[in-house]
Scaffold this motif. Structure first.
Motif, short mmCIF file in Angstrom:
data_model
loop_
_atom_site.label_atom_id
_atom_site.label_comp_id
_atom_site.label_asym_id
_atom_site.label_seq_id
_atom_site.Cartn_x
_atom_site.Cartn_y
_atom_site.Cartn_z
N HIS A 182 18.04 8.35 36.38
CA HIS A 182 17.37 7.04 36.52
C HIS A 182 17.77 6.11 35.38
O HIS A 182 17.55 4.90 35.45
N ARG A 183 18.30 6.69 34.32
CA ARG A 183 18.75 5.91 33.15
C ARG A 183 19.84 6.70 32.45
O ARG A 183 20.01 7.91 32.68
N VAL A 290 5.85 -0.10 36.24
CA VAL A 290 6.83 -1.11 36.64
C VAL A 290 6.47 -2.49 36.08
O VAL A 290 5.33 -2.95 36.20
N SER A 330 12.88 -5.57 39.02
CA SER A 330 11.78 -4.74 38.54
C SER A 330 12.34 -3.43 37.98
O SER A 330 13.35 -2.92 38.48
N PHE A 331 11.68 -2.92 36.93
CA PHE A 331 12.16 -1.68 36.31
C PHE A 331 11.01 -0.99 35.60
O PHE A 331 9.93 -1.57 35.41
N SER A 332 11.26 0.25 35.20
CA SER A 332 10.25 1.03 34.47
C SER A 332 10.11 0.50 33.04
O SER A 332 11.09 0.44 32.29
N TYR A 335 11.17 3.18 30.46
CA TYR A 335 12.60 3.31 30.23
C TYR A 335 13.13 2.17 29.37
O TYR A 335 13.96 2.37 28.48
N ILE A 373 19.90 1.28 32.83
CA ILE A 373 18.64 1.55 33.54
C ILE A 373 18.79 1.18 35.00
O ILE A 373 19.35 0.12 35.33
N PRO A 375 17.09 -0.10 38.41
CA PRO A 375 15.90 -0.88 38.76
C PRO A 375 15.00 -0.11 39.75
O PRO A 375 15.41 0.92 40.28
#
Length: 379
Positions: A182-183, A290, A330-332, A335, A373, A375
């Protein structure tokens, strides 16, 4: 075996080797610390068969007598109990006396402990590694390489290789890469190998590197690194740190890193981190972590988070420059915060290739590191 030792030196060594001792081992003797005393000094060893740490205490250090050897010998003592005892001994000087059947008497001041020991001959031998092919890296650089990558390893055992950091050496350049799919975190450094023929491609467990990071100091002292088929050894003046390697070929991550971007943003890492941190307060409550980034007119970045039961937060951050297409992504927040923390208080470039494509964060004037990263789809 009998010797008298300065407690501070003993405690430091015990704490170092304890990092390799596990209570969940299938080999009972590995719940202990092996202690060997001879005319050179005292050596402590801890191991869980994945990580092995050997710490050496010389008889003298900087003209101070550290160990007074009365009789050579060896013993294995229960690690948890022994470490707690050493921590709480009343005086600066400790006497350790091993008698018949490995009964070990520990004296300090008016305190005396009797511990049942085990035969050190039963303790598994450490991996035998030829040190001819060692290369050297400064201790503080090793710590940086670990700190800038290890947080991105996977915590899931479904893909064991991703629980480790991929260390590659080619043309006198050392590259560390970690990803959990995921990253991704990448850090490079130039090292002097005296030859360009040397190349390695190994995967070191993230757990091992976290423990190594706690032991190394932030100095320019050189760490010898020796890589074999299934082990890596990190050697400092008084510590040997062995770790097994993860088996298999680490995935080729180079193709994950986009070469071009549709939107480029330059921003202060510190300001951006603080805004994301505030937005994450509500993102965390919703358990999805998020946050949303929207590019507005005039180089303004809107950071927002919405948690239906709790509420929402919107904050604007002024970028230094933005070029390319407008964007909502949008992203964590976790992270992003992890990535920004290792980049430090610098100016950063963020390159986007679209709302659903991975984006890359780099320090403005340093191409030795990057964070990538993926999204999150929010609709």
């Amino acid at each position: 075996m009998k010797f008298i030792i300065q407690r501070d030196y003993l405690l430091r060594s015990v704490q170092d080797v304890m990092k390799a001792v596990s209570s969940r081992t299938t080999i009972p003797i590995l719940t202990g610390i092996k202690i060997v005393a001879n005319e050179n000094g005292v050596t402590l060893t801890g191991s869980d068969s994945d990580i092995s740490i050997e710490s050496f205490i010389p008889l003298e250090h900087e003209d101070l007598e550290v160990v007074e050897l009365v009789k050579s010998g060896s013993v294995v003592l229960q690690a948890r109990v022994f470490s707690e005892i050493v921590k709480k001994l009343p005086k600066e000087s400790v006497e350790i006396d091993v008698q018949n059947h490995f009964l070990t008497i520990i004296r300090s001041g008016k305190a005396e402990f009797n511990l049942n020991g085990l035969d050190a001959e039963e303790y598994p031998l450490l991996p035998q590694i030829e040190e001819n092919d060692a290369f050297q890296v400064p201790s503080d650089l090793v710590k940086q390489l670990i700190r800038h990558t290890v947080f991105a390893v996977s915590t899931s055992e479904t893909r064991p290789l991703l629980t480790g950091v991929n260390l590659k050496i080619e043309n006198n350049e050392l590259t560390c890469i970690a990803t959990d799919s995921h990253r991704l975190a990448l850090r490079k450094a130039r090292i002097d190998l005296n030859t360009t023929d040397v190349s390695y491609n190994i995967v070191i467990p993230g757990k091992s590197l976290n423990e190594l990071n706690k032991i190394l100091d932030d100095s320019n002292d050189l760490v010898d690194i020796v890589i074999t088929e299934n082990q890596v050894l990190f050697k400092t003046k008084h510590i040997l740190f062995f770790s097994r390697l993860l088996e298999g070929s680490y995935p080729d991550t180079s193709r994950l890193i986009p070469e071009e971007s549709n939107t480029e943003m330059k921003v202060s890492a510190k300001e951006f981190l603080q805004a994301i941190d505030r937005a994450s307060l509500l993102a965390r409550e919703d358990r999805n972590n998020v946050v949303k980034l929207t590019i507005l007119e005039g180089g303004v970045i809107e950071i927002s988070s919405n948690s239906p039961e709790i509420g929402k937060v919107i904050e604007e951050v002024q970028s230094q420059s933005i070029s390319g297409e407008d964007l909502k992504i949008s992203f964590s927040s976790k992270y992003m915060l992890d990535a920004l923390k290792v980049l430090g208080e610098t100016d950063i470039n963020i390159n986007f290739t679209g709302a659903m494509r991975p984006f890359v964060i780099r320090p403005l004037h340093d191409d030795s590191m990057l964070q990538l990263i993926l999204p999150v789809r929010t609709y």
